[in-house]
Scaffold this active site. Sequence first.
Site, mmCIF file in Angstrom:
data_model
loop_
_atom_site.group_PDB
_atom_site.id
_atom_site.type_symbol
_atom_site.label_atom_id
_atom_site.label_comp_id
_atom_site.label_asym_id
_atom_site.label_seq_id
_atom_site.Cartn_x
_atom_site.Cartn_y
_atom_site.Cartn_z
ATOM 1 N N HIS A 1 0.842 -1.200 0.000
ATOM 2 C CA HIS A 1 0.000 0.000 0.000
ATOM 3 C C HIS A 1 0.874 1.246 0.000
ATOM 4 O O HIS A 1 2.084 1.187 0.227
ATOM 5 C CB HIS A 1 -0.885 0.040 1.262
ATOM 6 C CG HIS A 1 -1.933 -1.019 1.292
ATOM 7 N ND1 HIS A 1 -3.243 -0.794 0.936
ATOM 8 C CD2 HIS A 1 -1.846 -2.334 1.619
ATOM 9 C CE1 HIS A 1 -3.924 -1.920 1.040
ATOM 10 N NE2 HIS A 1 -3.103 -2.883 1.461
ATOM 11 N N GLU B 1 2.941 0.168 4.182
ATOM 12 C CA GLU B 1 2.556 1.474 3.642
ATOM 13 C C GLU B 1 3.868 2.160 3.254
ATOM 14 O O GLU B 1 4.645 2.579 4.111
ATOM 15 C CB GLU B 1 1.816 2.301 4.696
ATOM 16 C CG GLU B 1 0.500 1.691 5.170
ATOM 17 C CD GLU B 1 -0.670 1.961 4.213
ATOM 18 O OE1 GLU B 1 -0.465 2.622 3.176
ATOM 19 O OE2 GLU B 1 -1.781 1.498 4.526
HETATM 20 ZN ZN LIG Z 1 -4.128 1.138 0.675
#
Ligand SMILES: [Zn+2]
Length: 298
Positions: free
Chosen positions: A178, A260
């Site tokens: 992500h 992330e």
């Molecule tokens: Zn995401």
Amino acid sequence: MGRRALIALAVLTPTAFAGWLVWQSADQSAGAGSTAPTLMPLPGSSRPASGGLPGGDSGGSGDSGSADGTGDRPLRGTTVVLDPGHNPNNRYHAAEINRAVDIGTAHKECDTTGTATASGYSEAEFTLDLARRVRAGLRARGATVEMTHQGRRPWGPCVDDRAEAGNRADADAVVSLHADGAPASARGFHVILPESVNEGKADTRAVTGPSRDLGRELADAFRESTGSKPAPYAGDGEGTDTRGDLGGLNLTRVPKVFLECGNMRNPRDAAQLTDRTWRARAARGVVDGVAHYLTQKR
Ligand SMILES: [Zn+2]
């Protein structure tokens, strides 16, 4: 990267170098003006290095990763599932992705559109590109790699199906990729670890420990490879957050983390996330982190 650095890399980390070449060749094949050096054949490679081509993937799940026994393939026998977060087509399927699915502790949306940079580069495009690069690098080290989707589905998969993909493969490690959509002033990366939950379909109790190990290896390697710093706004501010509200983590029965990679809303992070050279470094960090985790388990 200069020639001297390349030579040093080749000497110090031959397996990493092999993986790096695969990413570079994928770039070059895509006609994107890569500055890759002369390509060398990968020892023991059983397939062309074009498996990670954006838009040119055959879509097969899994890969033998098999070697002829001559190459240095330390991850042979391991299975890694990569989960590219979101789907570029989700935006056209609001009704489908808003449908609630059971994540054990609650019901949540099947999937979300994800975020994007100010210039319109979507998180879903980023995660697919990065996943293909990571897949190439892990396969070069001998791992069997599956992806939860190839970007060709009309939408999804839903978060429960994404988790199930790792379970079904009995994966040794799963990484969900992500990039964040935090306030523009903040930057940095972080890893999200599964909280210990045991409710309904969710039972992460057996995998929180190994997932933490995986997450630490990933954070260390990603930081080293990219030079990025942990996001001060997330979790402990040291690069890890632990959450019990994500279906993709709640429903996993195998070691799994989210990464992330940066904040798409921050201009400096966005400049990195949209830079293919940076993405190659990011992929190398993910490959190194997963490889460290898997080899230490053995
Ligand atoms: Zn995401």
